[in-house]
Design an enzyme around this catalytic site. Sequence first.
Site, PDB file in Angstrom:
ATOM      1  N   GLN A  50       0.815  -1.220   0.000  1.00  0.00           N
ATOM      2  CA  GLN A  50       0.000   0.000   0.000  1.00  0.00           C
ATOM      3  C   GLN A  50       0.849   1.270   0.000  1.00  0.00           C
ATOM      4  O   GLN A  50       0.364   2.333  -0.344  1.00  0.00           O
ATOM      5  CB  GLN A  50      -0.958   0.018   1.202  1.00  0.00           C
ATOM      6  CG  GLN A  50      -2.045  -1.040   1.107  1.00  0.00           C
ATOM      7  CD  GLN A  50      -2.985  -0.956   2.281  1.00  0.00           C
ATOM      8  OE1 GLN A  50      -2.705  -1.504   3.333  1.00  0.00           O
ATOM      9  NE2 GLN A  50      -4.092  -0.252   2.119  1.00  0.00           N
ATOM     10  N   CYS A  94     -11.065   0.142   3.066  1.00  0.00           N
ATOM     11  CA  CYS A  94      -9.635  -0.007   2.838  1.00  0.00           C
ATOM     12  C   CYS A  94      -9.049   1.355   2.519  1.00  0.00           C
ATOM     13  O   CYS A  94      -9.657   2.127   1.777  1.00  0.00           O
ATOM     14  CB  CYS A  94      -9.406  -0.960   1.672  1.00  0.00           C
ATOM     15  SG  CYS A  94      -7.681  -1.143   1.208  1.00  0.00           S
ATOM     16  N   LEU A  95      -7.877   1.653   3.086  1.00  0.00           N
ATOM     17  CA  LEU A  95      -7.239   2.948   2.833  1.00  0.00           C
ATOM     18  C   LEU A  95      -6.883   3.108   1.353  1.00  0.00           C
ATOM     19  O   LEU A  95      -6.711   4.219   0.879  1.00  0.00           O
ATOM     20  CB  LEU A  95      -5.978   3.096   3.694  1.00  0.00           C
ATOM     21  CG  LEU A  95      -6.205   3.088   5.214  1.00  0.00           C
ATOM     22  CD1 LEU A  95      -4.877   3.052   5.949  1.00  0.00           C
ATOM     23  CD2 LEU A  95      -7.028   4.292   5.653  1.00  0.00           C
ATOM     24  N   HIS A 136      -7.705  -9.303   5.793  1.00  0.00           N
ATOM     25  CA  HIS A 136      -7.698  -8.186   4.844  1.00  0.00           C
ATOM     26  C   HIS A 136      -6.258  -7.796   4.465  1.00  0.00           C
ATOM     27  O   HIS A 136      -5.934  -7.670   3.285  1.00  0.00           O
ATOM     28  CB  HIS A 136      -8.441  -6.996   5.473  1.00  0.00           C
ATOM     29  CG  HIS A 136      -8.458  -5.760   4.632  1.00  0.00           C
ATOM     30  ND1 HIS A 136      -9.622  -5.228   4.116  1.00  0.00           N
ATOM     31  CD2 HIS A 136      -7.466  -4.940   4.214  1.00  0.00           C
ATOM     32  CE1 HIS A 136      -9.317  -4.144   3.404  1.00  0.00           C
ATOM     33  NE2 HIS A 136      -8.025  -3.944   3.455  1.00  0.00           N
ATOM     34  N   GLU A 137      -5.394  -7.644   5.480  1.00  0.00           N
ATOM     35  CA  GLU A 137      -4.012  -7.218   5.206  1.00  0.00           C
ATOM     36  C   GLU A 137      -3.225  -8.292   4.469  1.00  0.00           C
ATOM     37  O   GLU A 137      -2.435  -7.982   3.582  1.00  0.00           O
ATOM     38  CB  GLU A 137      -3.294  -6.828   6.510  1.00  0.00           C
ATOM     39  CG  GLU A 137      -3.932  -5.689   7.299  1.00  0.00           C
ATOM     40  CD  GLU A 137      -4.282  -4.466   6.466  1.00  0.00           C
ATOM     41  OE1 GLU A 137      -3.593  -4.193   5.461  1.00  0.00           O
ATOM     42  OE2 GLU A 137      -5.260  -3.775   6.803  1.00  0.00           O
ATOM     43  N   HIS A 140      -3.716  -8.240   0.793  1.00  0.00           N
ATOM     44  CA  HIS A 140      -2.896  -7.225   0.109  1.00  0.00           C
ATOM     45  C   HIS A 140      -1.558  -7.809  -0.336  1.00  0.00           C
ATOM     46  O   HIS A 140      -1.042  -7.453  -1.399  1.00  0.00           O
ATOM     47  CB  HIS A 140      -2.607  -6.042   1.043  1.00  0.00           C
ATOM     48  CG  HIS A 140      -3.685  -5.002   1.079  1.00  0.00           C
ATOM     49  ND1 HIS A 140      -4.072  -4.292  -0.031  1.00  0.00           N
ATOM     50  CD2 HIS A 140      -4.459  -4.546   2.093  1.00  0.00           C
ATOM     51  CE1 HIS A 140      -5.032  -3.437   0.304  1.00  0.00           C
ATOM     52  NE2 HIS A 140      -5.291  -3.576   1.589  1.00  0.00           N
TER      53      HIS A 140
HETATM   54 ZN    ZN Z   1      -6.719  -2.555   2.672  1.00  0.00          ZN
END
Ligand code: ZN
Length: 175
Positions: A50, A94-95, A136-137, A140
């Site tokens: 990210q 999500c960012l 979730h992470e 990624h």
């Molecule tokens: Zn995320």
Amino acid sequence: MIKTILTYPNPLLRKKAEPVTEFNEELAEIIQDMAETMFDAPGAGLAAPQIGISKQIAIINTSKKEDDADKEVLALINPEILSGEGSQVDEEGCLSIREYSAKVKRFMTIKVKAMTPEGKEIEFEADEFFARVIQHELDHLEGKLYIDLISSLKRNLYKKRLKKIIQTEAEKKSE
Ligand code: ZN
């Protein structure tokens, strides 16, 4: 240092992250930057891709309260989910996915294996919200995003909306 968070559809978010092989000062610095970026956002977790670093590093916000002065972070290096049980459905954001959230199904309980930033192997169990954030992470790190887990109808609507948002911003800039 607070880093810029990449947003969808940046292709770097779709790359599978490389395993970490050296547990050194550079790794500690990446984790520090990730933590500052996550708390600034603020977010429940953050994965290295990210911020444009394609390495298997994920951090989870484990602070007890949101405004806690003693912010706590759990850093997971080369993490894997060994097993998952049960299910939970909840709203996820999500960012890296701007102006959107959707209900996503996840395991209720997971068993996780990872390395610490010092290179020590750990295994633990997580459930409920904690388990959701980890799932979730870790997605990624595989180049997956939570919008891959929603219906194609919802996903296409979001893509259209995002296109408009990006267009409006570009128009504003060129004015
Ligand atoms: Zn995320």
